[in-house]
Write an enzyme that holds these catalytic residues in place. Structure first.
Site, PDB file in Angstrom:
ATOM      1  CB  THR A 199      -0.958   0.030   1.208  1.00 41.98           C
ATOM      2  OG1 THR A 199      -1.791   1.178   1.131  1.00 41.98           O
ATOM      3  CG2 THR A 199      -0.185   0.048   2.524  1.00 41.98           C
ATOM      4  NE  ARG A 200       0.079   5.937  -4.630  1.00 38.25           N
ATOM      5  CZ  ARG A 200      -1.042   5.818  -5.331  1.00 38.25           C
ATOM      6  NH1 ARG A 200      -1.487   4.629  -5.693  1.00 38.25           N
ATOM      7  NH2 ARG A 200      -1.732   6.889  -5.669  1.00 38.25           N
ATOM      8  CG  HIS A 204      -9.513   3.953   5.754  1.00 31.74           C
ATOM      9  ND1 HIS A 204      -9.376   4.944   6.703  1.00 31.74           N
ATOM     10  CD2 HIS A 204      -8.999   4.475   4.604  1.00 31.74           C
ATOM     11  CE1 HIS A 204      -8.831   6.027   6.156  1.00 31.74           C
ATOM     12  NE2 HIS A 204      -8.594   5.761   4.896  1.00 31.74           N
ATOM     13  CG  HIS A 207      -7.366  -0.877   3.148  1.00 25.69           C
ATOM     14  ND1 HIS A 207      -7.895   0.353   3.468  1.00 25.69           N
ATOM     15  CD2 HIS A 207      -7.162  -0.871   1.807  1.00 25.69           C
ATOM     16  CE1 HIS A 207      -7.977   1.085   2.364  1.00 25.69           C
ATOM     17  NE2 HIS A 207      -7.555   0.369   1.355  1.00 25.69           N
ATOM     18  NE  ARG A 293     -12.240  -2.385 -10.380  1.00 22.58           N
ATOM     19  CZ  ARG A 293     -12.255  -1.172 -10.917  1.00 22.58           C
ATOM     20  NH1 ARG A 293     -11.503  -0.215 -10.401  1.00 22.58           N
ATOM     21  NH2 ARG A 293     -13.016  -0.904 -11.955  1.00 22.58           N
ATOM     22  CB  ALA A 479       9.847  29.440 -14.132  1.00 26.43           C
TER      23      ALA A 479
END
Length: 575
Positions: A199-200, A204, A207, A293, A479
Site C-alpha cells: 500500500t501507499r 481503513h 483493508h 484492482r 521559469a
C-alpha cells in the site's frame, strides 16, 4: 518457512562486503563521486540489501534493453522494471566516466559514501521507448513519464556495486527491516505462510477486513509492507501514513500481523509494477502477495481514461505465476453491509442487500471540510491521525507560482496578492520574487539553463516547506522552461504535505509590451549583448501547457487579475 529469493540467492551486498567495508571507505576518499537523487537512493538501498535480487548493481545496456522489451534480464531471469543510474553528459565529461571507472555513490541527505560502482558501460537510453514499453504510453499525465521527461538525465551508467554501508534512517527505525532481517523474524516466529499487502495509502476498516480474510483463508500471517520511498505526487506523506498503520495494527487478531516499511521508489507502472512488487515481497520472504484492482495504477491519462485495465495487473502476475513462485491473492473490493455490520467482497453480496462505501475522493472531501467520517468506514485512531496532518482546506497552505517574461507584471501581481492575503488574515504570507531567492535583483545577471533549474528547485524547496507549515506562498520567477515548472510542481506536491496545493499562473503579457515599458533598460542591454541568454531576446520562453489561469496586464487591470486568482482559490475551498 520463508520463500526462496528470486533467482535462488539473496543478494545482500551489505553483508557480503562487510569485511572489506573499511577498505572500500578508504578507497572512496580518493575516488570521484556521484550524489544520488532520491529515487536512485531508494533503488540503491534495495539493491544492496537484496530487495532487488538478483540484481547486484544498476543495469547495463544489455540488461536494460532486455527488460524494457521482454521483462527479463539478459540471462532470461524475469525482472520487469529497469533499474538505472542516470547522469548528465557534463558529469560524464567532468568525471571522465568510462567502462572500468570506479565511482562513489553518495547519500544526498548527509553526503555519506554508500557504495562504490564499477562501471560496465555508459549508454544513451531511448526514453520514449522506455515510456511506451514500461508505462504503456509516452504520456506526461503519467507521473513516471513526467519524471523521465523532466528529471532523468540523458545517459545511464551500468555496473555492479560494492556496499560500504546502508543508508542511515532516523524515522521509524524499529519498523525498517532488510530482507534478511524480515526472513529471520518470520523464522523466529515460525511463520510458514506470509501474505504480503502492498500500500501507499492510509488503511481503513476495509483493508483490515480484506487482509484478515486473506490470511484466514490460507491459514497464514499478514505482512503489512507499505512503501515509504517515492510515491505518486500528492499522496499522503509517509509520516502520517505510518502513524495510521501503527494505529490499525492494534485492530488485528493478536499475533496475526506484522508491520515493516519498504524504502521503494514506486513507478506506478500498473501490470509491470505488480510483477515487480511480487518479486520484491518474495525476496523479503513472503509466500503470498495481494494484487489489487488497478494495482499501482497512476489514475487517468491525458484523455481522461485509466492508464491500465482494472485487472491487467492480476492477469500479468498470473501469466508469470510459475516463475514468480509466490502465490497471488486477488484483491476483492470490500463493501460494508449495515444490516450485519460487516464487510464482504462485492461479488459475494446477495442482490438487493444494502451496501455502503466511501470513495477516496469523498474521504478527502470530508477530511478537508471537517465532515464526519463514520466508524463503519475507519477507526477513530486512524481518523484522528489523518485530521492532525490534514487540517480543513481553508487552513492548508498553498503555492501561487507566477511565470512570465521579465517586466510582464508578475512581480506587481505578486505584491498585490501579498497585500490581499495579508488583509484577509488567517495565514502567514511569503513572497519569493526573482530568479534567485537569495538575490531579488538578479534579473540582470546571466544564468545558464542548469543554474535556472537549480534556482527554481531552490524556490520549490522553500515554497514546499512554507506551504507545509500552512503559509500562502507567492513565487514569481521567469521559469521559462516547461520541464522546470513541472519539476517545481512535483516538488511542492511531493513535499508540501497538506500544503501541497499548487497553482500555475501564466502572466502572458506580450514581449512587445514588456520591452516597451522596461524603465530599467534590461531588454536594451540584452539586445546589445551585455546580458547573455536573456529570456525573450536570445533565450526561449516556453508557453505553459496547462496553466491554471492565464492573465495579461495589457487587457486586464492588476486588481482584476488579483480578484481572478482569489476566485480560483475560493473555488478550491482554500479561502
Amino acid at each position: 518457512m520463508a520463500n526462496i529469493p528470486h533467482g535462488g540467492v539473496l543478494k545482500d551486498l551489505v553483508a557480503r562486503d562487510a569485511q572489506i567495508s573499511s577498505r572500500l571507505r578508504d578507497e572512496a576518499a580518493e575516488l570521484p563521486d556521484i550524489v544520488l537523487t532520491e529515487r536512485q537512493l531508494c533503488d540503491l538501498e534495495l539493491i544492496t540489501n537484496g530487495g532487488f535480487s538478483p540484481l547486484e548493481g544498476f543495469m547495463n545496456e544489455k540488461d536494460y534493453k532486455s527488460v524494457v522489451d521482454d521483462l527479463r534480464l539478459a540471462d532470461g531471469t524475469l525482472f520487469p522494471m529497469p533499474i538505472t543510474l542516470d547522469v548528465s553528459k557534463a558529469t560524464i565529461d567532468e568525471l571522465k566516466i568510462a567502462a572500468g571507472s570506479r565511482l562513489v555513490l553518495r547519500d544526498p541527505r548527509d553526503d555519506e559514501a554508500l557504495s562504490i560502482l564499477t562501471v560496465a558501460d555508459v549508454y544513451r537510453p531511448d526514453l520514449v521507448k522506455e515510456a511506451e514499453k514500461v508505462f504503456g504510453a509516452d504520456d506526461p499525465a503519467h507521473p513516471s513519464v513526467a519524471y523521465l521527461r523532466n528529471r532523468v538525465q540523458d545517459f545511464y551508467i551500468g555496473g555492479t556495486v560494492q556496499a560500504i554501508q546502508a543508508p542511515n534512517h532516523f524515522d521509524y527505525v524499529a519498523l525498517r527491516y532488510t530482507p534478511a532481517e524480515l526472513r529471520s523474524h518470520f523464522k523466529k516466529l515460525a511463520w510458514r505462510k506470509v501474505v504480503a499487502f502492498q500500500t501507499r495509502n492510509p488503511m481503513h476498516r476495509a483493508h483490515r477486513e480484506l487482509t484478515v480474510r486473506a490470511a484466514r483463508q490460507r491459514q497464514a500471517n499478514v505482512l503489512i509492507h507499505p512503501v515509504v520511498g517515492l510515491t505518486k505526487p500528492g499522496d499522503v506523506d509517509h509520516y502520517t501514513r505510518v502513524r495510521v498503520y501503527e494505529a490499525i495494527m492494534a485492530k488485528y487478531p493478536n499475533g496475526m500481523g506484522h508491520l515493516a516499511l519498504l524504502p521503494l521508489a514506486m513507478r506506478m507502472a500498473g501490470p509491470r509494477e505488480a510483477v515487480w512488487h511480487a518479486i520484491i515481497r518474495k525476496n523479503f520472504g513472503a509466500t503470498h502477495f495481494i494484487v489489487g484492482r488497478d494495482h499501482a495504477g497512476p489514475g487517468k491519462n491525458s484523455e481522461g481514461k485509466d492508464f491500465y485495465g482494472p485487472y491487467d495487473a492480476q492477469d500479468l502476475v498470473t501469466k508469470y505465476h510459475e516463475e514468480l513462485e509466490i502465490e497471488m491473492v486477488p484483491f476483492q473490493q470490500m463493501t460494508y453491509l449495515p444490516s450485519t455490520d460487516e464487510y464482504q467482497p462485492v461479488d459475494e453480496v446477495p442482490k438487493g442487500v444494502q451496501t455502503l462505501d466511501i470513495s477516496g475522493t469523498e474521504l478527502r472531501r470530508r477530511l478537508r471540510t471537517g465532515a464526519s467520517i463514520p466508524d463503519w468506514f475507519s477507526y477513530d485512531a486512524v481518523v484522528k491521525t489523518l485530521r492532525e496532518s490534514y487540517p480543513p482546506r481553508d487552513k492548508q497552505g498553498f503555492v501561487i507560482f507566477l511565470t512570465g517574461l521579465y517586466n510582464s507584471g508578475k512581480d506587481t501581481i505578486a505584491k498585490a496578492l501579498q497585500v490581499t492575503f495579508n488583509q484577509q488574515g488567517g495565514r502567514s504570507v511569503s513572497l519569493l520574487l526573482g530568479e534567485n531567492v537569495r538575490d531579488e535583483s538578479s534579473i540582470d545577471k546571466s544564468y545558464t539553463l542548469e543554474e535556472q533549474r537549480e534556482n527554481a528547485q531552490r524556490i520549490a524547496f522553500v515554497s514546499a516547506e512554507l506551504a507545509r507549515a500552512g503559509a500562502a506562498v507567492i513565487a514569481a520567477p521567469v521559469a521559462p522552461l516547461e520541464s522546470t515548472r513541472q519539476s517545481v510542481k512535483d516538488t511542492v506536491l511531493h513535499s508540501g504535505g497538506a500544503g501541497g496545493n499548487f497553482f500555475l499562473i501564466h502572466v502572458a503579457t506580450p514581449l512587445e509590451h514588456c520591452e516597451k515599458t522596461d524603465r530599467r533598460g534590461i531588454y536594451a542591454r540584452a539586445r546589445k549583448g551585455d546580458i547573455k541568454g536573456f529570456v525573450g531576446v536570445d533565450a526561449t520562453y516556453e508557453k505553459p501547457e496547462r496553466a491554471d489561469l492565464v492573465v495579461d496586464v495589457t487587457t486586464q487591470s492588476i486588481p482584476g487579475i488579483v480578484h481572478s486568482i482569489v476566485l480560483l482559490l475560493e473555488a478550491s475551498s482554500l479561502l
